[in-house]
Write a protein that holds these residues in place. Structure first.
Motif, PDB file in Angstrom:
ATOM      1  N   ALA A 135       0.835  -1.208   0.000  1.00 57.37           N
ATOM      2  CA  ALA A 135       0.000   0.000   0.000  1.00 57.37           C
ATOM      3  C   ALA A 135       0.866   1.253   0.000  1.00 57.37           C
ATOM      4  N   ALA A 136       1.947   1.237   0.778  1.00 55.40           N
ATOM      5  CA  ALA A 136       2.841   2.399   0.841  1.00 55.40           C
ATOM      6  C   ALA A 136       3.507   2.649  -0.506  1.00 55.40           C
ATOM      7  N   ILE A 137       3.862   1.589  -1.208  1.00 58.89           N
ATOM      8  CA  ILE A 137       4.473   1.742  -2.533  1.00 58.89           C
ATOM      9  C   ILE A 137       3.474   2.341  -3.516  1.00 58.89           C
ATOM     10  N   ILE A 138       2.240   1.872  -3.479  1.00 60.89           N
ATOM     11  CA  ILE A 138       1.208   2.437  -4.356  1.00 60.89           C
ATOM     12  C   ILE A 138       1.052   3.927  -4.094  1.00 60.89           C
ATOM     13  N   ARG A 139       1.058   4.308  -2.834  1.00 57.59           N
ATOM     14  CA  ARG A 139       0.932   5.735  -2.500  1.00 57.59           C
ATOM     15  C   ARG A 139       2.168   6.515  -2.941  1.00 57.59           C
ATOM     16  N   GLU A 140       3.349   5.993  -2.645  1.00 51.84           N
ATOM     17  CA  GLU A 140       4.597   6.702  -2.971  1.00 51.84           C
ATOM     18  C   GLU A 140       4.728   6.921  -4.477  1.00 51.84           C
ATOM     19  N   LEU A 141       4.315   5.930  -5.266  1.00 56.43           N
ATOM     20  CA  LEU A 141       4.433   6.030  -6.714  1.00 56.43           C
ATOM     21  C   LEU A 141       3.211   6.695  -7.346  1.00 56.43           C
ATOM     22  N   ALA A 142       2.198   6.975  -6.529  1.00 58.51           N
ATOM     23  CA  ALA A 142       0.974   7.647  -6.997  1.00 58.51           C
ATOM     24  C   ALA A 142       0.345   6.908  -8.179  1.00 58.51           C
TER      25      ALA A 142
ATOM     26  N   TYR B  80      -7.575  -0.814   2.479  1.00 58.10           N
ATOM     27  CA  TYR B  80      -7.397   0.433   1.725  1.00 58.10           C
ATOM     28  C   TYR B  80      -8.080   0.341   0.364  1.00 58.10           C
ATOM     29  N   PRO B  81      -9.395   0.258   0.321  1.00 61.92           N
ATOM     30  CA  PRO B  81     -10.103   0.067  -0.949  1.00 61.92           C
ATOM     31  C   PRO B  81      -9.870   1.179  -1.958  1.00 61.92           C
ATOM     32  N   GLU B  82      -9.534   2.364  -1.476  1.00 59.61           N
ATOM     33  CA  GLU B  82      -9.312   3.489  -2.384  1.00 59.61           C
ATOM     34  C   GLU B  82      -8.067   3.295  -3.253  1.00 59.61           C
ATOM     35  N   LEU B  83      -7.187   2.372  -2.880  1.00 66.53           N
ATOM     36  CA  LEU B  83      -5.963   2.123  -3.648  1.00 66.53           C
ATOM     37  C   LEU B  83      -6.146   1.051  -4.709  1.00 66.53           C
ATOM     38  N   VAL B  84      -7.314   0.405  -4.711  1.00 62.25           N
ATOM     39  CA  VAL B  84      -7.504  -0.800  -5.527  1.00 62.25           C
ATOM     40  C   VAL B  84      -8.647  -0.617  -6.516  1.00 62.25           C
ATOM     41  N   LEU B  85      -8.325  -0.846  -7.795  1.00 57.43           N
ATOM     42  CA  LEU B  85      -9.342  -0.795  -8.843  1.00 57.43           C
ATOM     43  C   LEU B  85      -9.998  -2.154  -9.027  1.00 57.43           C
ATOM     44  N   GLY B  86      -9.218  -3.208  -8.921  1.00 52.40           N
ATOM     45  CA  GLY B  86      -9.723  -4.564  -9.076  1.00 52.40           C
ATOM     46  C   GLY B  86      -8.685  -5.548  -8.575  1.00 52.40           C
ATOM     47  N   VAL B  87      -9.116  -6.791  -8.341  1.00 52.61           N
ATOM     48  CA  VAL B  87      -8.240  -7.816  -7.773  1.00 52.61           C
ATOM     49  C   VAL B  87      -8.284  -9.068  -8.631  1.00 52.61           C
ATOM     50  N   VAL B  88      -7.094  -9.605  -8.920  1.00 54.13           N
ATOM     51  CA  VAL B  88      -6.964 -10.915  -9.569  1.00 54.13           C
ATOM     52  C   VAL B  88      -6.138 -11.801  -8.658  1.00 54.13           C
ATOM     53  N   THR B  89      -6.674 -12.944  -8.278  1.00 55.09           N
ATOM     54  CA  THR B  89      -5.915 -13.924  -7.507  1.00 55.09           C
ATOM     55  C   THR B  89      -5.563 -15.095  -8.422  1.00 55.09           C
ATOM     56  N   ILE B  90      -4.382 -15.636  -8.239  1.00 53.51           N
ATOM     57  CA  ILE B  90      -3.935 -16.779  -9.038  1.00 53.51           C
ATOM     58  C   ILE B  90      -3.618 -17.938  -8.109  1.00 53.51           C
ATOM     59  N   ASP B  91      -4.471 -18.944  -8.136  1.00 49.48           N
ATOM     60  CA  ASP B  91      -4.369 -20.152  -7.311  1.00 49.48           C
ATOM     61  C   ASP B  91      -4.035 -19.818  -5.856  1.00 49.48           C
TER      62      ASP B  91
ATOM     63  N   GLY C 268      -2.323   4.587  -7.701  1.00 44.27           N
ATOM     64  CA  GLY C 268      -3.634   4.057  -7.372  1.00 44.27           C
ATOM     65  C   GLY C 268      -4.770   4.887  -7.957  1.00 44.27           C
ATOM     66  N   PRO C 269      -5.956   4.288  -8.091  1.00 43.08           N
ATOM     67  CA  PRO C 269      -6.217   2.888  -7.796  1.00 43.08           C
ATOM     68  C   PRO C 269      -5.643   1.974  -8.877  1.00 43.08           C
ATOM     69  N   ALA C 270      -5.056   0.869  -8.444  1.00 39.95           N
ATOM     70  CA  ALA C 270      -4.350  -0.050  -9.334  1.00 39.95           C
ATOM     71  C   ALA C 270      -5.035  -1.409  -9.347  1.00 39.95           C
ATOM     72  N   ILE C 271      -4.703  -2.183 -10.365  1.00 43.08           N
ATOM     73  CA  ILE C 271      -5.141  -3.578 -10.430  1.00 43.08           C
ATOM     74  C   ILE C 271      -4.105  -4.418  -9.688  1.00 43.08           C
ATOM     75  N   LEU C 272      -4.538  -5.110  -8.650  1.00 44.40           N
ATOM     76  CA  LEU C 272      -3.652  -5.982  -7.899  1.00 44.40           C
ATOM     77  C   LEU C 272      -3.755  -7.398  -8.434  1.00 44.40           C
ATOM     78  N   VAL C 273      -2.612  -7.998  -8.743  1.00 44.05           N
ATOM     79  CA  VAL C 273      -2.562  -9.380  -9.203  1.00 44.05           C
ATOM     80  C   VAL C 273      -1.668 -10.138  -8.236  1.00 44.05           C
ATOM     81  N   GLY C 274      -2.243 -11.096  -7.515  1.00 41.95           N
ATOM     82  CA  GLY C 274      -1.479 -11.813  -6.510  1.00 41.95           C
ATOM     83  C   GLY C 274      -1.497 -13.301  -6.741  1.00 41.95           C
ATOM     84  N   HIS C 275      -0.312 -13.908  -6.675  1.00 45.26           N
ATOM     85  CA  HIS C 275      -0.208 -15.360  -6.805  1.00 45.26           C
ATOM     86  C   HIS C 275      -0.164 -15.992  -5.420  1.00 45.26           C
ATOM     87  N   SER C 276      -0.979 -17.014  -5.204  1.00 41.49           N
ATOM     88  CA  SER C 276      -0.965 -17.789  -3.967  1.00 41.49           C
ATOM     89  C   SER C 276      -1.143 -16.861  -2.760  1.00 41.49           C
TER      90      SER C 276
END
Length: 264
Positions: A76-83, A106-117, A85-93
């Protein structure tokens, strides 16, 4: 490779491309950002892509705590520092669980979520305290080598198998154990986290033999898109890179057409 100091720790990350929405890729348990090489090569052509090394992994120094709750704060801090957001988060496992927890906090930082397995079940993390104990007692990730061995599809993908041996089993014991410390606590909040993810674009990509429970997830969501990938082991994004990229492109279309996004 770039670095930022956030929350008292130095976090290494890849920062490629430009364009929005930005992608933030979060690796799984005992892994590192190199598992996303095919996705960064594809999506950095039109989007800004960030792939992080969580604390103690890859080129990020081992600065405890390593648990999921700290990881979400770092991302979340990286998303804020790099300005970005809102970003698409893609997370594996485990990275998918971190993405869900970050969205929940922090829903305001997230546009959508993709989970992978990701291990999304009615009992996410229930066995993690035992794994933590085994790793710490042995002082090595070899204590859970049998479990990690189940991640590969038969026949195993050569690249994924080499990655598991070199990166996952080579992970320092304190880091590997620490990454699981609070997973059972996050798991207790899983029904709320997936409901909140389902309030915006949300996709779950699964290996042929899912680590999580797609049926349970379906029962607790309304709009979720689930995509099983035949012939894939746990590292879907490496083993079936073209299919993963196709699904991520389809997710971008979902985001573009989702009235909840335009309304927001």
């Amino acid at each position: 490779m770039a670095k930022l100091t956030v929350n008292g720790a130095t976090i290494a990350y890849d920062d490629r491309g430009s364009g929005s929405p930005a992608f933030v890729f979060i690796h799984g348990w005992a892994c590192d950002r190199t598992c996303w090489s095919e996705q960064l090569a594809e999506f950095s052509k039109r989007h800004r892509c960030i792939a992080v090394d969580l604390r103690g992994r890859g080129e990020s120094p081992a600065a405890p705590p390593f648990r999921a709750g700290q990881a979400l704060e770092d991302v979340a801090a990286i998303i804020r520092e790099l300005a970005i957001g809102p970003a698409i988060l893609v997370g594996h496992s485990l990275g998918g669980i971190i993405a869900l927890a970050l969205n929940g906090r922090y829903p305001e930082l997230v546009l959508g979520v993709v989970t992978i397995d990701s291990p999304i079940t009615s009992q996410t993390g229930a066995g993690s305290p035992r794994s933590v104990s085994l790793i710490r007692e042995a002082g090595s990730m070899r204590a859970v080598e049998g479990f990690i061995g189940t991640f590969a599809y038969d026949p195993p993908h050569a690249g994924a198998a080499e990655y598991v041996e070199r990166v996952m089993l080579g992970c320092p014991a304190d880091v590997g154990a620490g990454m699981l410390e609070d997973l059972h606590l996050v798991g207790e909040d899983m029904p709320r986290l997936i409901r909140e993810a389902d309030a915006k674009p949300f996709m779950a990509i699964w290996a042929e033999k899912p680590l999580g429970d797609p049926a349970w997830l379906r029962e607790h969501t309304t709009f979720l898109r689930q995509e099983p990938v035949a012939g894939s082991g746990h590292f879907v994004q490496m083993e079936q890179a073209e299919m993963t990229n196709s699904l991520l492109r389809a997710f971008l279309d979902d985001v573009a057409r989702d009235p909840r996004v335009s309304a927001g």
